[in-house]
Design a protein around this motif. Structure first.
Motif, PDB file in Angstrom:
ATOM      1  N   PHE A  89       0.931  -1.340   0.024  1.00 32.64           N
ATOM      2  CA  PHE A  89      -0.105  -0.060   0.236  1.00 32.64           C
ATOM      3  C   PHE A  89       0.924   1.213   0.204  1.00 32.64           C
ATOM      4  O   PHE A  89       0.628   2.116  -0.734  1.00 32.64           O
ATOM      5  CB  PHE A  89      -0.850  -0.120   1.427  1.00 32.64           C
ATOM      6  N   VAL A  90       1.933   1.361   0.883  1.00 29.72           N
ATOM      7  CA  VAL A  90       2.699   2.509   0.989  1.00 29.72           C
ATOM      8  C   VAL A  90       3.254   2.789  -0.289  1.00 29.72           C
ATOM      9  O   VAL A  90       3.525   3.810  -1.060  1.00 29.72           O
ATOM     10  CB  VAL A  90       3.625   2.318   2.045  1.00 29.72           C
ATOM     11  N   LEU A  91       4.048   1.643  -0.966  1.00 31.11           N
ATOM     12  CA  LEU A  91       4.856   1.786  -2.206  1.00 31.11           C
ATOM     13  C   LEU A  91       3.827   2.363  -3.370  1.00 31.11           C
ATOM     14  O   LEU A  91       4.323   3.011  -4.072  1.00 31.11           O
ATOM     15  CB  LEU A  91       5.673   0.506  -2.515  1.00 31.11           C
ATOM     16  N   LEU A  92       2.628   1.635  -3.150  1.00 29.80           N
ATOM     17  CA  LEU A  92       1.814   2.049  -4.410  1.00 29.80           C
ATOM     18  C   LEU A  92       1.243   3.534  -4.144  1.00 29.80           C
ATOM     19  O   LEU A  92       0.984   4.081  -5.390  1.00 29.80           O
ATOM     20  CB  LEU A  92       0.426   0.885  -4.383  1.00 29.80           C
ATOM     21  N   MET A  93       1.084   3.667  -3.156  1.00 33.61           N
ATOM     22  CA  MET A  93       0.726   5.184  -2.721  1.00 33.61           C
ATOM     23  C   MET A  93       1.662   6.153  -3.424  1.00 33.61           C
ATOM     24  O   MET A  93       1.476   7.088  -4.071  1.00 33.61           O
ATOM     25  CB  MET A  93       0.491   5.543  -1.405  1.00 33.61           C
ATOM     26  N   LEU A  94       3.015   6.011  -3.065  1.00 28.78           N
ATOM     27  CA  LEU A  94       4.020   6.517  -3.516  1.00 28.78           C
ATOM     28  C   LEU A  94       4.366   6.755  -5.037  1.00 28.78           C
ATOM     29  O   LEU A  94       4.506   7.594  -5.629  1.00 28.78           O
ATOM     30  CB  LEU A  94       5.301   6.118  -2.961  1.00 28.78           C
ATOM     31  N   PHE A  95       4.058   5.517  -5.636  1.00 24.65           N
ATOM     32  CA  PHE A  95       4.301   5.147  -7.044  1.00 24.65           C
ATOM     33  C   PHE A  95       3.089   6.045  -7.557  1.00 24.65           C
ATOM     34  O   PHE A  95       3.240   7.014  -8.594  1.00 24.65           O
ATOM     35  CB  PHE A  95       3.961   3.916  -7.476  1.00 24.65           C
ATOM     36  N   ALA A  96       1.797   6.059  -7.228  1.00 20.35           N
ATOM     37  CA  ALA A  96       0.459   7.005  -7.990  1.00 20.35           C
ATOM     38  C   ALA A  96       0.924   8.311  -7.706  1.00 20.35           C
ATOM     39  O   ALA A  96       0.737   9.025  -8.500  1.00 20.35           O
ATOM     40  CB  ALA A  96      -0.688   6.359  -7.039  1.00 20.35           C
ATOM     41  N   ALA A  97       1.518   8.901  -6.513  1.00 21.34           N
ATOM     42  CA  ALA A  97       1.839  10.199  -6.237  1.00 21.34           C
ATOM     43  C   ALA A  97       2.902  10.600  -7.190  1.00 21.34           C
ATOM     44  O   ALA A  97       2.826  11.715  -7.983  1.00 21.34           O
ATOM     45  CB  ALA A  97       2.358  10.525  -4.700  1.00 21.34           C
TER      46      ALA A  97
END
Length: 227
Positions: A79-87
């Motif tokens: 979740f954290v990595l995907l949030m950062l990737f989306a940002a």
């Protein structure tokens, strides 16, 4: 807000991101080269894509809350990595929709768009690959949760290899072949299509959220796989 409402809104946002991304891909110029950007629909296409990823960014906390109890540290890391990737993607798309499109009209644009030029420096592409690993981690977490169709996790996992395989084939092709591929917009559809896998996987999970009827996050027992 009841958690069921949060889940439904998150699911709707993940589903709505798909047509926005498709529209942005179809409107994208054939390549990211200066000659194709000038006078094109670059700004509109990237604005639509940015809106699609922004919906994902907004919806991911709701999706994570839906499965957090079942996915533990793996789900949190993904979740954290995907949030950062989306940002990161939102930044890149807004950068290309605004500054890049404006700079393309500058008389010195050819120098600005050269390898290592101002435009390329602003892309910050060194952050993309490590953050993109979050799609694989999160895809595995969705599979392990037992809450969603397997397609949700498999499509997320497929994004990264599809992206690099398609671009690798393009880079390895001889110059005449690359020119032919550019003429038919290969890179546009390769990049857009690979990212579409990511959006479709999240939309599949979003569909499960849309029909969720429970009032709180599920416990770690009695998985109910949706097919």
């Amino acid at each position: 807000m009841p958690s069921s409402t949060l889940f439904r809104l998150s699911g709707a946002a993940l589903i709505a991101a798909v047509p926005l991304w498709i529209a942005g891909t179809l409107l994208h110029p054939p390549t990211a080269e200066l000659a194709d950007i000038i006078g094109s629909s670059q700004s509109l296409s990237h604005a639509l894509d940015a809106a699609a990823v922004a919906l994902v960014l907004i919806a991911l906390p709701g999706l994570y809350a839906h499965h957090a109890a079942r996915t533990g540290l793996l789900g949190l890391a993904g979740f954290v990595l995907l949030m950062l990737f989306a940002a990161y993607l939102v930044y890149m798309l807004i950068y290309e929709a605004g500054p890049v499109a404006l700079l393309s009209a500058d008389p010195s644009a050819e120098r600005l768009f050269a390898p290592g030029g101002i435009v390329r420096q602003g892309e910050l592409r060194q952050f993309g690959p490590p953050l993109a690993l979050g799609t694989v981690v999160y895809g595995i977490a969705l599979l392990r949760s037992g809450l969603y169709s397997r397609w949700a996790g498999l499509l997320l996992i497929a994004f990264l290899p599809a992206f690099f395989i398609l671009l690798g084939l393009y880079s390895a092709a001889p110059t005449p072949t690359r020119e032919t591929l550019d003429a038919v917009g290969f890179t546009r559809f390769a990049v857009g299509g690979a990212h579409l896998l990511l959006h479709l996987g999240l939309a599949v999970a979003g569909g499960r959220l849309w029909i969720a009827q429970h009032e709180g996050p599920l416990t770690a027992t009695a998985p109910q796989r949706s097919r």
